[in-house]
Each structure stands twice: as C-alpha cells, then as structure tokens.
Design a protein around this motif. Structure first.
Motif, PDB file in Angstrom:
ATOM      1  N   MET A  66      53.012  30.256  45.707  1.00 22.54           N
ATOM      2  CA  MET A  66      52.550  30.991  46.885  1.00 22.54           C
ATOM      3  C   MET A  66      52.863  30.184  48.131  1.00 22.54           C
ATOM      4  N   ALA A  67      53.277  30.858  49.179  1.00 27.50           N
ATOM      5  CA  ALA A  67      53.476  30.220  50.476  1.00 27.50           C
ATOM      6  C   ALA A  67      52.143  30.192  51.216  1.00 27.50           C
ATOM      7  N   ALA A  68      52.024  29.277  52.163  1.00 27.19           N
ATOM      8  CA  ALA A  68      50.809  29.208  52.980  1.00 27.19           C
ATOM      9  C   ALA A  68      50.533  30.574  53.588  1.00 27.19           C
ATOM     10  N   GLY A  69      49.285  31.016  53.494  1.00 30.13           N
ATOM     11  CA  GLY A  69      48.878  32.295  54.050  1.00 30.13           C
ATOM     12  C   GLY A  69      48.943  33.456  53.069  1.00 30.13           C
ATOM     13  N   GLU A  70      49.636  33.298  51.955  1.00 28.73           N
ATOM     14  CA  GLU A  70      49.692  34.379  50.963  1.00 28.73           C
ATOM     15  C   GLU A  70      48.349  34.527  50.273  1.00 28.73           C
ATOM     16  N   THR A  71      48.048  35.758  49.848  1.00 31.95           N
ATOM     17  CA  THR A  71      46.783  36.068  49.189  1.00 31.95           C
ATOM     18  C   THR A  71      47.042  36.837  47.906  1.00 31.95           C
ATOM     19  N   VAL A  72      46.285  36.518  46.869  1.00 33.01           N
ATOM     20  CA  VAL A  72      46.246  37.309  45.641  1.00 33.01           C
ATOM     21  C   VAL A  72      44.813  37.808  45.518  1.00 33.01           C
ATOM     22  N   ARG A 106      41.991  28.494  48.648  1.00 36.30           N
ATOM     23  CA  ARG A 106      40.617  28.946  48.436  1.00 36.30           C
ATOM     24  C   ARG A 106      40.680  29.834  47.200  1.00 36.30           C
ATOM     25  N   MET A 107      39.800  29.563  46.213  1.00 35.91           N
ATOM     26  CA  MET A 107      39.853  30.251  44.927  1.00 35.91           C
ATOM     27  C   MET A 107      38.488  30.831  44.592  1.00 35.91           C
ATOM     28  N   GLY A 108      38.482  32.076  44.110  1.00 32.94           N
ATOM     29  CA  GLY A 108      37.232  32.693  43.695  1.00 32.94           C
ATOM     30  C   GLY A 108      37.475  33.763  42.650  1.00 32.94           C
ATOM     31  N   CYS A 109      36.420  34.089  41.915  1.00 24.96           N
ATOM     32  CA  CYS A 109      36.527  35.156  40.922  1.00 24.96           C
ATOM     33  C   CYS A 109      35.294  36.043  41.017  1.00 24.96           C
ATOM     34  N   GLY A 110      35.462  37.273  40.548  1.00 28.80           N
ATOM     35  CA  GLY A 110      34.377  38.229  40.662  1.00 28.80           C
ATOM     36  C   GLY A 110      34.085  38.516  42.123  1.00 28.80           C
ATOM     37  N   ASP A 111      32.806  38.646  42.443  1.00 29.03           N
ATOM     38  CA  ASP A 111      32.407  38.918  43.820  1.00 29.03           C
ATOM     39  C   ASP A 111      32.080  37.658  44.605  1.00 29.03           C
ATOM     40  N   ARG A 112      32.225  36.500  43.982  1.00 25.03           N
ATOM     41  CA  ARG A 112      31.952  35.244  44.685  1.00 25.03           C
ATOM     42  C   ARG A 112      33.052  34.955  45.701  1.00 25.03           C
ATOM     43  N   ARG A 125      40.727  35.986  43.093  1.00 26.80           N
ATOM     44  CA  ARG A 125      41.062  35.932  44.518  1.00 26.80           C
ATOM     45  C   ARG A 125      41.545  34.525  44.860  1.00 26.80           C
ATOM     46  N   VAL A 126      42.757  34.445  45.421  1.00 24.00           N
ATOM     47  CA  VAL A 126      43.341  33.168  45.824  1.00 24.00           C
ATOM     48  C   VAL A 126      43.951  33.347  47.204  1.00 24.00           C
ATOM     49  N   VAL A 127      43.640  32.425  48.104  1.00 23.34           N
ATOM     50  CA  VAL A 127      44.244  32.396  49.435  1.00 23.34           C
ATOM     51  C   VAL A 127      44.907  31.035  49.582  1.00 23.34           C
ATOM     52  N   ALA A 128      46.229  31.014  49.657  1.00 20.24           N
ATOM     53  CA  ALA A 128      46.971  29.752  49.790  1.00 20.24           C
ATOM     54  C   ALA A 128      46.823  29.229  51.212  1.00 20.24           C
TER      55      ALA A 128
END
Length: 129
Positions: free
Chosen positions: A40-46, A64-70, A97-100
């Motif tokens: 992932m490049a900086a700013g990309e989101t999954v 920034r990494m998270g799963c579910g509703d967290r 959820r991942v935000v690079a």
C-alpha cells in the motif's frame, strides 16, 4: 541447476502497489490457504468485509489497523527481526480496516473456516511464543 521440489512455492518476484498472489487454495502444491503480499502507498485505505478467515500481518511500514467496529490504531514495523508484530485476525464475514500512513507491506493469509470467533488485533503485548 537444482531441480524444483514439487512442494515448494514459486514466487514470480515483487510487484508494485496492490495485491500479489503467492499461492491459492487448490493450487499445486495445495497449501490449503490463500497467501498474498499486499503493498500500500501512503494514504491508501483498505476497508473490506472478508469472505474467508483472514490474518493481515504488517511486515513493513506505518499504518492504522483495526477490525470489526473498533477504530484503527497505530502500528509500525521497520524490521521483522527487531520490531514487534502487528496482526489483524478476523473470521469469515469480519471487517478489516487499514490506513497506510507510509508505504506498507502486509502478508495476508486466508483460509476456509465457518467457525465464528472474536476478531482481534494482535501485537507484541498479545502474541505469545
């Protein structure tokens, strides 16, 4: 030349941003899992709901990494040997959820499993050997 062993995976080399399949369920050899590298490049989101049990292991970068509703929380790794891991583990139907924040690379493992379990983020405080 050394002959290729029939059970070794063959990787065709690095790719740019995006998802590179290393192996798939049902391939020869059949590892029983899908294994991908995701860059992932900086700013990309999954932000996705997965159809298979999945684990996203941060190999390199800051995200920034998270799963579910967290809400996603910070994770960073510059060295797989020296820095503690950060990994999201979700059941089929779970949300990743991942935000690079910088360029990042993840190893993504996916398997068929219809059992439900608590979605978790593992890091150096919650993993054990």
């Amino acid at each position: 030349m050394i002959p290729r062993h029939p059970h070794h995976l063959v990787w065709q080399g690095p790719s740019g941003s995006g998802r590179t399949a290393i192996t798939r369920r049902g391939d020869t050899p059949d590892t029983g899992m899908d294994f991908d590298l995701v860059r992932m490049a900086a700013g990309e989101t999954v932000d996705q709901t997965v159809s298979l049990e999945s684990a996203w292991l941060l190999l390199d970068g800051t995200a920034r990494m998270g799963c579910g509703d967290r809400a996603p929380t910070p994770a960073a790794r510059g060295s797989m040997a020296d820095d503690e891991p950060a990994c999201l583990h979700v059941a089929a139907g779970g949300r990743i959820r991942v935000v690079a924040q910088t360029a990042c690379e993840f190893a993504v493992f996916s398997v068929e499993n219809d059992r439900d379990f608590v979605q978790m983020r593992f890091d150096g405080d919650t993993m054990s050997c």
